[in-house]
Design a protein around this motif. Structure first.
Motif, PDB file in Angstrom:
ATOM      1  N   SER B 119       0.814  -1.214   0.000  1.00  0.00           N
ATOM      2  CA  SER B 119       0.000   0.000   0.000  1.00  0.00           C
ATOM      3  C   SER B 119       0.847   1.263   0.000  1.00  0.00           C
ATOM      4  N   GLY B 120       2.156   1.108   0.043  1.00  0.00           N
ATOM      5  CA  GLY B 120       3.033   2.264  -0.113  1.00  0.00           C
ATOM      6  C   GLY B 120       2.913   2.908  -1.483  1.00  0.00           C
ATOM      7  N   ILE B 121       2.180   2.293  -2.379  1.00  0.00           N
ATOM      8  CA  ILE B 121       1.967   2.861  -3.707  1.00  0.00           C
ATOM      9  C   ILE B 121       1.079   4.109  -3.645  1.00  0.00           C
ATOM     10  N   ILE B 151      -1.758  -6.366  -6.320  1.00  0.00           N
ATOM     11  CA  ILE B 151      -1.204  -5.126  -6.875  1.00  0.00           C
ATOM     12  C   ILE B 151      -2.297  -4.055  -6.904  1.00  0.00           C
ATOM     13  N   ILE B 152      -2.170  -3.098  -6.012  1.00  0.00           N
ATOM     14  CA  ILE B 152      -3.128  -1.986  -5.990  1.00  0.00           C
ATOM     15  C   ILE B 152      -2.818  -1.064  -7.172  1.00  0.00           C
ATOM     16  N   PHE B 153      -3.840  -0.588  -7.842  1.00  0.00           N
ATOM     17  CA  PHE B 153      -3.723   0.350  -8.973  1.00  0.00           C
ATOM     18  C   PHE B 153      -3.086  -0.279 -10.215  1.00  0.00           C
ATOM     19  N   LYS B 154      -3.162  -1.604 -10.346  1.00  0.00           N
ATOM     20  CA  LYS B 154      -2.534  -2.202 -11.528  1.00  0.00           C
ATOM     21  C   LYS B 154      -3.146  -1.620 -12.806  1.00  0.00           C
ATOM     22  N   ARG B 155      -4.485  -1.566 -12.833  1.00  0.00           N
ATOM     23  CA  ARG B 155      -5.135  -1.053 -14.039  1.00  0.00           C
ATOM     24  C   ARG B 155      -4.782   0.420 -14.257  1.00  0.00           C
ATOM     25  N   CYS B 201       8.390   4.437  -0.327  1.00  0.00           N
ATOM     26  CA  CYS B 201       7.284   4.236   0.612  1.00  0.00           C
ATOM     27  C   CYS B 201       6.855   2.771   0.579  1.00  0.00           C
ATOM     28  N   GLY B 202       6.782   2.177   1.754  1.00  0.00           N
ATOM     29  CA  GLY B 202       6.389   0.772   1.826  1.00  0.00           C
ATOM     30  C   GLY B 202       6.573   0.249   3.235  1.00  0.00           C
TER      31      GLY B 202
END
Lengths: 259, 341
Positions: B119-121, B151-155, B201-202
């Motif tokens: 979620s550091g993304i 994977i958050i926000f892959k799209r 960030c992570g």
């Protein structure tokens, strides 16, 4: 009379060693020439962006001084302005009058506006440093601080250590008549008159941080003093004041509680 | 800190463990929520009769998103993260404090390398969108996750890649395929790109390893910006996601010397040494609990710990072994602090 001004101190550069002065104009913003320069760091918290001795203990060994000290003590038209029935606000000198030079711990002297000043500090901060200037005091919380010699003595006795009054970086050190340590705490919400003109409202006790653990002559730290103040005095020592009536204050002036 | 009512406009299921929330302040408070990419919002959430404050980074960017957006990853036993993933729905109103944080682009037009884990993304994608929309720069991202379905926000990353051809380089590292991220992977990603701004960030261990490799590779401290998953006043992405991570999971107790006596203090996962001591009837000197006053500075005699924040500690303090009880999370099972030294 309740007490006497033992000494007046101002700090031309926030967090650096201050200077004792015999007289000063006390404005609504604080003592003239107090904390008019400060160094900020991008690595410091947003709410307190300053680079101080908390991050670099030997900052207290840097001696800041005005090149034209006499011109920074009282406004040139102070008597005329204050003599006016409207009690006019005196005019501060031109900003150039507050030119400051800094003597570093190794004895070299540099003009604070010279790029060499910040260059010499850059290894002391993880962030980028910037110099700030204002004629109207970059104090932490309130315009004026007041601390008594009796409080210094009490803390010496309580801790058994040779505490220096300058560890508390007050503007006014007061010698109370027949009062003990921490008497100034009783003055919160009361008005105090200093000399013939200046009136302060004592607004709150001064919450203390790591800064008081830094010895002003050696920059060595001893956390025991802060622990003691936190435990025995709820973390407070000395008081903050707001300025109700501007005017000059001299060393030796009487301090009177008005109500 | 002032909180204002903010309406949830939309809820998006990003993965099986993370949801995004689009938020809209009231018109009278809209101006308070202007933000820079990479900043975070502080939320005040009711939970079993008590208000909890948590910070979550904005994953939106003012350059291309009309609404504020934060993303919250569910954490095992996490109070607020689970509340976010179970309770709020579009139309609900929650209390939010205006944006804050210093994990933001510097005004130097410097090329960017970005490292994010899990979620550091969230703040990182905000920075990426801003850079792609507002500059000619081509950001490089190393994005580590446990598995492809996490994977958050892959799209959104794929869409950005399509929208800005050859501008965004994104290297996905998956633990299930490649194993945990290693020094070699990070070194390979840095390559010769030393003269850049690095944003990290992570999870704690991920950030520590990345920072260590960056420094050893020759990247200047001043070019490294790290968003630590800590407390509300620090810049935070998702505190609950990180605090229990790493060696702290193995810590059952720590030693504390206080008033001349030595105590063995049970360690409670995710809590600070101070919180554990207070919960066990010990009362070491402390005051602000926010890394500001320094009252709880003590010497760590043995062991390892991380600090959520270390605001008041100087470089010299750290070299002497001082830590802050109110911020310390043990990272080994032999932590011993001396509160009398």
């Amino acid at each position: 009379m309740t007490g006497t001004i033992d000494s007046i101190w101002r700090y031309p550069v926030k967090s650096m060693r201050g200077e004792e002065i015999d007289e000063v104009f006390v404005a609504f913003a604080g003592l003239m020439g107090d904390r008019v320069y400060a160094v900020s760091s991008t690595s410091s918290p947003k709410e307190f962006p300053w680079h101080t001795a908390r991050e670099q203990e030997d900052f207290v060994l840097y001696q800041a001084r005005y090149k034209n000290r006499s011109g920074t003590l009282t406004p040139g038209n102070m008597k005329e302005a204050m003599g006016n029935p409207a009690n006019l606000n005196p005019t501060y000198p031109h900003p150039d009058a507050f030119a400051v030079e800094v003597e570093t711990p190794d004895g070299s002297v540099v003009d604070i506006q010279d790029s060499a000043f910040l260059e010499g500090l850059k290894d002391q901060s993880e962030g980028e440093l910037s110099l700030h200037y204002t004629q109207r005091n970059m104090v932490d919380c309130r315009p004026v601080t007041l601390f008594s010699l009796q409080t210094v003595n009490q803390l010496r006795e309580e801790t058994g250590t040779d505490i220096q009054k300058l560890q508390f970086r007050s503007n006014f050190y007061v010698d109370w008549d027949d009062k003990g340590g921490f008497y100034e705490d009783e003055l919160v919400d009361k008005k105090v008159k200093i000399g013939n003109t200046v009136e302060l409202m004592i607004v709150e006790r001064d919450p203390r941080c790591k800064f008081i653990t830094i010895h002003p002559e050696t920059a060595e730290t001893d956390p025991k003093l802060l622990r003691h103040v936190t435990k025995a005095h709820e973390g407070f020592a000395g008081v903050y004041a707001a300025v109700l009536k501007e005017g000059p204050v001299n060393s030796g002036d009487a301090v009177t509680v008005l109500d | 800190m002032n909180f204002y009512p903010v309406r949830i406009i939309d809820v998006i299921n990003e993965t099986s463990h993370a949801r995004s929330f689009k938020l809209r302040p009231g018109d009278e408070h809209q101006h308070l929520f202007d933000y820079k990419p990479g900043q975070f919002l502080t939320f005040r959430i009711p939970w079993h009769g008590v208000h909890h404050e948590r910070c979550y980074s904005l994953s939106s960017s003012p350059s291309c998103d009309t609404e504020l957006k934060v993303t919250v990853k569910r954490v095992k036993d996490g109070k607020v993260s689970n509340w976010f993933n179970d309770i709020p729905k579009p139309g609900d109103t929650i209390d939010v404090a205006p944006p804050s944080g210093r994990f933001v682009l510097r005004d130097n037009n410097q090329p960017l390398n970005l490292f994010s884990g899990g979620s550091g993304i969230t703040p990182v994608i905000s920075l990426i969108k801003q850079v792609l929309h507002e500059t000619e720069l081509s950001p490089r991202l190393l994005y580590a996750n446990s598995a492809s379905d996490q994977i958050i926000f892959k799209r959104e990353l794929d869409d950005l890649n399509a929208q800005f051809p050859r501008r965004l380089y994104c290297h996905h590292h998956l633990d299930e395929v490649n194993g945990l991220i290693s020094t070699d992977v990070i070194e390979s990603f840095i390559a010769d790109y030393l003269d850049r701004d690095y944003f990290v960030c992570g999870p704690g261990a991920f950030m520590e390893l990345t920072e260590d490799v960056l420094i050893k590779t020759g990247v200047s401290h001043k070019n490294i910006l790290i968003e630590r998953f800590t407390s509300p006043d620090d810049s935070v992405a998702n505190r609950e996601a990180i605090v229990p991570v790493a060696a702290a999971n193995d810590v059952a107790e720590f030693r504390a010397t206080l008033d001349g006596k030595e105590h063995k203090v049970p360690y409670r996962q995710g809590e600070t040494l101070l919180e554990c001591m207070l919960a066990n009837g010990l009362d070491p000197v402390h005051s602000c609990k926010d890394a500001h006053c320094g009252s709880c500075m003590v010497i760590r005699k043995t062991g390892k710990n991380t600090l959520r924040k270390s605001t008041v500690l100087s470089k010299r303090d750290k070299e002497k072994g001082y830590i802050l009880l109110c911020q310390a999370i043990p990272q080994s099972d032999d932590v011993w602090v001396d509160c009398d030294a």
